[in-house]
Design an enzyme around this catalytic site. Structure first.
Site, short mmCIF file in Angstrom:
data_model
loop_
_atom_site.label_atom_id
_atom_site.label_comp_id
_atom_site.label_asym_id
_atom_site.label_seq_id
_atom_site.Cartn_x
_atom_site.Cartn_y
_atom_site.Cartn_z
N ASP A 282 0.89 -1.17 0.00
CA ASP A 282 0.00 0.00 0.00
C ASP A 282 0.92 1.22 0.00
O ASP A 282 1.75 1.37 0.90
CB ASP A 282 -0.87 0.02 1.26
N GLY A 369 -7.06 4.87 -8.10
CA GLY A 369 -7.37 6.06 -8.89
C GLY A 369 -7.66 5.81 -10.36
O GLY A 369 -7.61 6.75 -11.16
N ASP A 440 -13.46 -3.80 -1.31
CA ASP A 440 -13.17 -3.40 0.08
C ASP A 440 -14.45 -3.49 0.92
O ASP A 440 -15.07 -2.46 1.22
CB ASP A 440 -12.65 -1.95 0.11
N ASN A 505 -10.49 -7.92 -0.34
CA ASN A 505 -10.05 -7.45 0.97
C ASN A 505 -11.19 -7.61 1.97
O ASN A 505 -12.32 -7.94 1.59
CB ASN A 505 -9.67 -5.97 0.89
O1 1PR Z 1 -10.63 2.95 -5.17
O2 1PR Z 1 -9.68 2.40 -7.37
O3 1PR Z 1 -8.76 4.27 -6.06
O4 1PR Z 1 -8.39 1.93 -5.38
C1 1PR Z 1 -7.86 2.17 -4.13
C2 1PR Z 1 -7.17 0.93 -3.67
O5 1PR Z 1 -6.45 1.24 -2.49
C3 1PR Z 1 -8.13 -0.20 -3.36
O6 1PR Z 1 -7.60 -1.40 -3.87
C4 1PR Z 1 -8.15 -0.24 -1.84
O7 1PR Z 1 -8.21 -1.58 -1.37
C5 1PR Z 1 -6.81 0.36 -1.46
N1 1PR Z 1 -6.87 1.16 -0.23
C6 1PR Z 1 -7.47 2.35 -0.09
N2 1PR Z 1 -7.26 2.79 1.18
C7 1PR Z 1 -6.54 1.86 1.81
C8 1PR Z 1 -6.10 1.94 3.19
O8 1PR Z 1 -5.51 1.00 3.75
N3 1PR Z 1 -6.34 3.06 3.86
N4 1PR Z 1 -5.58 -0.28 1.20
C9 1PR Z 1 -6.29 0.82 0.92
C10 1PR Z 1 -6.14 -1.44 1.30
C11 1PR Z 1 -5.70 -3.56 1.06
C12 1PR Z 1 -4.81 -4.63 1.05
C13 1PR Z 1 -3.96 -4.83 2.25
C14 1PR Z 1 -4.46 -6.12 2.79
C15 1PR Z 1 -3.53 -6.98 3.49
N5 1PR Z 1 -5.19 -2.38 1.49
O9 1PR Z 1 -4.48 -5.12 -0.13
O10 1PR Z 1 -2.69 -4.65 1.91
O11 1PR Z 1 -5.62 -5.84 3.53
O12 1PR Z 1 -3.12 -6.39 4.69
P1 1PR Z 1 -2.66 -7.29 5.90
O13 1PR Z 1 -1.99 -8.50 5.35
O14 1PR Z 1 -1.64 -6.42 6.63
O15 1PR Z 1 -3.87 -7.56 6.71
P2 1PR Z 1 -9.43 2.94 -6.02
#
Ligand code: 1PR
Length: 585
Positions: A282, A369, A440, A505
């Site tokens: 991320d 994005g 998500d 997710n």
């Molecule tokens: O909506 O097309 O702009 O995409 C945004 C992307 O960014 C989406 O894929 C969304 O999942 C991700 N995202 C947005 N905000 C966050 C955040 O954390 N604040 N990250 C985020 C989400 C999801 C994972 C993560 C796993 C594993 N992260 O892929 O890395 O949950 O984590 P873990 O093993 O530590 O539990 P758009």
């Protein structure tokens, strides 16, 4: 041209069309400027180059596709690249690599129009050193059913057809699969025990008429042709440039025939499609303006300190290189503030992809994005242009989050596929194997499944008030806004709209380290026929075994445990192997 190349289920990496708005001149700043901001360490920090260039290899890039990864791999192995400009360049080549990209019909059209089809046939019939990759193998056959029938080069008897998904095998065939070596093939020596990376929906089948060509097959429902060889002519259905060390060794053997083979692949034992282990980064800009890898708890990525700073877990290019070395089967970058920033204004992210793809030879996915966008000057950018720039910078797949939710909502409301959503457009032009939808969802507990219009499940662990059911509400904008659609409804809709894979997710489990949400992953992986990547919550090696045992997930993704170095990727794979789950070593 775009319509012709509409590579539905096409067997290749994304075709990239030129676009004035996203031409590389738009990003004319020198790489070095960004290496500094990205805290980029020289590629030598995690790669060892082969001996200096002694020769060049001729590359047939007919302009319809993104062959950046093949170029990177050739250069990594110490070769210069000569471009084919005219049919004579084919005839004069010492060694020719043909990484087919895009749809079969579009490729044949270009080759026929510019006289290259004839030159290719002459070159191959004269037994000159040739390596076809993916579509570069399929085009050697008589014809393909892809948007067809369409005539191929006709050098090998047989018709290229689509995988049959009715027997429960997910299409596209994405992932690391084993080869059965059928005859001595020089470039495949020793790799029969290993997995190589495939991504395709069409394949050629073995028959009596083509058996003399076949050097290896692969099993995915049926035995299909994984490689062919006759004399100096080789072609492979898999992607050596995305198959890690094993793939590089295939390319090395082609480039350095008989001699200079310095590296054998390590021991391995492959028999079928492996379960994938994916490292996810991320990425966002922190308050100091540096691009950092971060990781939150339930999507909150700020430290709970007085300064409330963005959690900084490392540098994107370095971490991606490290995970490649550690055995990650894929690396995903999620630009987590992409929903509010314009990704094409986010040059560092594009540079991250460029630098990473120079040294990381497994598939790279990038998300965040991807949508239509109008900038402050009123200039409109289509989601296709955004995706195109990501592909051009080294991505093999793009991942769409928020925009896919809106597209699915509209589709479920009207029942009409407009063809205008970013998901539909990118899938139509680049093929569905290049489009991941990232979901998500947040768990919402219920006393009864009838309390909601969306698909609910009986949960393994009841809710805080003893609720026995839950539905999974989709969110947008990084989990900030809940939408009136469930994960089940979304997954089915985006499959119909052209998604090739789902990254699933779960906000409740994210960063918790207590294991994947098995109820959710089972629900979705049983509902769709495209591959599902389980994400969120991995905290121990046992969690990976559990998700593969209890659900139909094709891959499991983790972030925090890898970034914090709590559990190395090798330990995850060793454990899966011990438990009888096939993985790539
Ligand atoms: O909506 O097309 O702009 O995409 C945004 C992307 O960014 C989406 O894929 C969304 O999942 C991700 N995202 C947005 N905000 C966050 C955040 O954390 N604040 N990250 C985020 C989400 C999801 C994972 C993560 C796993 C594993 N992260 O892929 O890395 O949950 O984590 P873990 O093993 O530590 O539990 P758009």
């Amino acid at each position: 041209m775009e319509a012709a190349a509409a590579a539905f289920g096409c067997s290749q990496f994304p075709a990239v069309r030129s676009s004035s708005a996203t031409s590389s001149s738009l990003f004319s700043l020198h790489d070095d400027t960004y290496r500094k901001n990205l805290n980029f360490k020289s590629s030598s920090s995690f790669s060892v180059r082969a001996s200096a260039a002694t020769d060049s290899v001729t590359l047939l890039d007919y302009g319809a596709g993104n062959v950046r990864s093949v170029r990177n791999a050739i250069r990594f192995l110490g070769f210069d690249i000569k471009e084919v400009q005219t049919p004579e360049d084919i005839l004069n080549a010492n060694r020719l690599i043909f990484p087919g990209v895009g749809a079969f019909a579009a490729a044949m059209d270009v080759l026929n129009k510019n006289g290259m089809a004839e030159a290719l046939c002459t070159y191959i019939e004269n037994d000159r050193p040739f390596l076809g990759i993916c579509l570069g193998l399929q085009l050697l056959f008589e014809s393909s059913e892809e948007n067809g029938p369409v005539k191929g080069l006709g050098l090998i008897p047989g018709v290229v057809g689509r995988f049959d998904s009715s027997n429960g095998f997910r299409v596209p065939h994405i992932g690391w699969n084993a080869l059965q070596i059928r005859k001595d093939s020089e470039i495949l020596d020793d790799i029969g025990n290993h997995h190589v990376y495939f991504v395709h929906s069409y394949r050629a089948m073995p028959s009596n008429d083509n058996k003399e060509w076949i050097s290896s097959t692969c099993n995915y429902g049926d035995n299909f042709i994984a490689s062919v060889r006759r004399g100096s002519v080789h072609a492979v259905q898999f992607h050596p440039e995305k198959s890690g060390d094993v793939g590089l060794s295939v390319l090395r053997r082609f480039l350095y025939p008989k001699s200079h083979v310095t590296q054998k692949p390590t021991e391995g034992k492959a028999s079928k499609l492996a379960k994938r282990v994916i490292a996810c980064l991320d990425v966002r800009t922190n308050d100091e303006g540096d691009l950092v890898v971060t990781k939150g708890d339930q999507y909150d990525v700020r430290e709970h300190t007085k300064e409330n700073e963005v959690r900084n877990l490392g540098k994107p290019v370095e971490l991606a290189g490290q995970y490649y070395k550690d055995g990650a089967d894929e690396v995903s970058f999620l630009n987590i503030t992409g929903f509010r920033d314009f990704p094409l204004g986010d040059l560092p992210m594009l540079q991250v992809l460029r630098f990473t793809s120079e040294n990381v030879f497994v598939p790279l996915t990038v998300g965040g994005g991807i949508r239509d966008f109008t900038d402050a000057n009123g200039r409109h950018y289509s989601s296709l242009e955004v995706a195109s720039e990501y592909f051009r910078s080294g991505a093999d797949k793009i991942s769409i989050g928020s925009d896919a939710v809106y597209a699915a909502e509209a589709y479920l409301k009207t029942g009409v596929k407009t063809g205008k959503s970013s998901l539909e457009q990118i899938s139509r032009v680049y093929g569905n194997q290049a489009v991941v939808v990232s979901i998500d969802p947040r768990r919402v507990y219920l006393n009864s499944p009838d309390d909601v219009e969306f698909k609910a499940v009986r949960v393994t662990n009841p809710g805080p008030n003893g609720e026995e059911f839950a539905w999974y509400q989709c969110t947008v904008n990084g989990g900030r806004e809940g939408r009136p659609i469930g994960a089940y409804e979304l997954a089915n809709a985006v499959e119909e709209l052209g998604a090739g894979e789902i990254l699933l997710n779960c906000i409740d489990c994210d960063g918790q380290g207590k294991g994947f949400d098995i109820d959710l992953i089972k629900l979705i992986s049983d509902a769709v026929s495209i591959p599902v990547i389980a994400s969120s919550g991995a905290g121990a090696v046992e969690h990976f075994t559990e998700v593969f045992r209890k659900t139909n997930a094709s891959a499991a993704l983790a972030a925090g445990i890898f970034h914090r170095k709590e559990v190395p990727i090798q330990s995850v794979k060793a454990h899966l192997l011990e438990e009888g789950i096939e993985v790539r070593l």
